[in-house]
Enzyme design. Structure first.
Site, PDB file in Angstrom:
ATOM      1  N   ASP A  25       0.872  -1.163   0.000  1.00 15.20           N
ATOM      2  CA  ASP A  25       0.000   0.000   0.000  1.00 15.20           C
ATOM      3  C   ASP A  25       0.922   1.230   0.000  1.00 15.20           C
ATOM      4  OD1 ASP A  25      -2.221   1.786   0.569  1.00 15.20           O
ATOM      5  OD2 ASP A  25      -1.484   1.813   2.634  1.00 15.20           O
ATOM      6  N   TYR A  26       0.413   2.379  -0.413  1.00 18.89           N
ATOM      7  CA  TYR A  26       1.288   3.557  -0.504  1.00 18.89           C
ATOM      8  C   TYR A  26       1.207   4.445   0.759  1.00 18.89           C
ATOM      9  CZ  TYR A  26       3.799   7.541  -2.335  1.00 18.89           C
ATOM     10  OH  TYR A  26       4.708   8.548  -2.485  1.00 18.89           O
ATOM     11  N   ASP A  27       0.074   5.148   0.930  1.00 18.72           N
ATOM     12  CA  ASP A  27      -0.030   6.117   2.039  1.00 18.72           C
ATOM     13  C   ASP A  27      -0.149   5.426   3.394  1.00 18.72           C
ATOM     14  OD1 ASP A  27      -0.490   8.956   0.731  1.00 18.72           O
ATOM     15  OD2 ASP A  27      -1.580   7.485  -0.464  1.00 18.72           O
ATOM     16  N   ASP A 206      -2.000  -0.374   5.834  1.00 18.04           N
ATOM     17  CA  ASP A 206      -2.307   0.232   7.135  1.00 18.04           C
ATOM     18  C   ASP A 206      -3.787   0.498   7.367  1.00 18.04           C
ATOM     19  OD1 ASP A 206      -2.272   2.384   5.176  1.00 18.04           O
ATOM     20  OD2 ASP A 206      -2.492   3.717   6.887  1.00 18.04           O
TER      21      ASP A 206
HETATM   22 MG   LIG Z   1      -2.801   3.347   3.388  1.00 13.30          MG
END
Ligand SMILES: [Mg+2]
Length: 256
Positions: A25-27, A206
């Site tokens: 995942d990125y953010d 997250d």
């Molecule tokens: Mg995220």
């Protein structure tokens, strides 16, 4: 579980595997959450990590995000990565163009945008983000109490609007998002596993949307949630800063 324990458990699997599939995942996973989505361009450390990982032929790397395709393409499109935008609505293979996996008009957006705009006016610090197949309302810059209060109201208003439709309202980490219920990170992750046929799978995320991915991959994968809270993932890391540390150690080609 402590970070070193995760490392010990996984490092043997990493070493003995020849076709790895890594979902990031990125953010909040590769990069910390920034005040505005536009401020989270990958830093030098992340770029270096990703280019080191992609330089190993055994690694197939997927950046799987809720972000829009234009931004992901601008930041990461030149690297040897599989990019997934808007939770799986669009996919881009290295050197190829974006491909949309659903076809929808714009009609569904009107009521959602109108309600979200009303709440952006009411809740100081909040803002709307329109993508191609999803619309998000961010309240990470609002005060805790005000953001919490209006986000519950908006959640209920959106749930009424979308009841009985193919739209779904997601209550995420400082974000409320409306998207098509057929699209989620789990479905697309499974599709990519089918294509790549890896002998090792790692998935890191997250947020709530990553839980779909953890559940879909669970049986034969190492799944790691970043942060505290209930999760379907097999392991947890306490904070985003631990992610690059773990990856560097795990694929230990690089000095710390
Ligand atoms: Mg995220």
């Amino acid at each position: 579980m402590f970070e070193m324990d995760i490392y010990r458990v996984i490092s043997e699997q990493v070493k003995s595997s020849v076709k790895r599939l890594l979902f990031f995942d990125y953010d909040g996973t590769l990069m910390p959450l920034a005040r505005f989505p536009s401020l989270s361009a990958p830093n030098e450390e992340v770029i270096r990590l990703l280019s080191d990982l992609t330089s190993d032929e055994k690694n197939n790397i997927v950046i799987i995000s809720g972000r829009d395709s234009a931004t992901l393409g601008k930041w990461l499109g030149a690297m040897k990565l599989i990019l997934v935008a808007e939770h799986g609505a669009l996919i881009k293979y290295p050197g190829k163009k974006w491909k949309a996996l659903i076809e929808k008009g714009e009609e569904w957006k009107k009521d959602i945008i109108s309600v979200m705009n009303t709440y952006s006016g009411k809740c100081e610090g909040s803002f709307m983000e329109e993508k191609i197949f999803s619309i998000a309302w961010h309240y990470r810059n609002a005060s805790y109490e005000v953001g919490n209060y209006f986000s519950r109201e908006l959640l209920s208003a959106l749930s009424k609007i979308t009841a009985g439709t193919s739209l779904q309202v997601l209550d995420g980490n400082k974000i409320i998002e409306v998207r098509f219920n057929s699209i989620n990170k789990g479905g697309i992750a499974k599709m990519i596993v089918q294509e790549v046929q890896p002998d090792f799978i790692l998935a890191l995320g997250d947020d709530r949307t990553d839980e779909d991915m953890f559940k879909a991959l669970k049986s034969k994968s190492v799944t790691i949630k970043i942060g505290t809270g209930k999760t379907a993932a097999g392991y947890s890391l306490s904070s985003q800063e631990e992610v690059t540390k773990l990856l560097k150690n795990l694929f230990h080609k690089f000095p710390d």
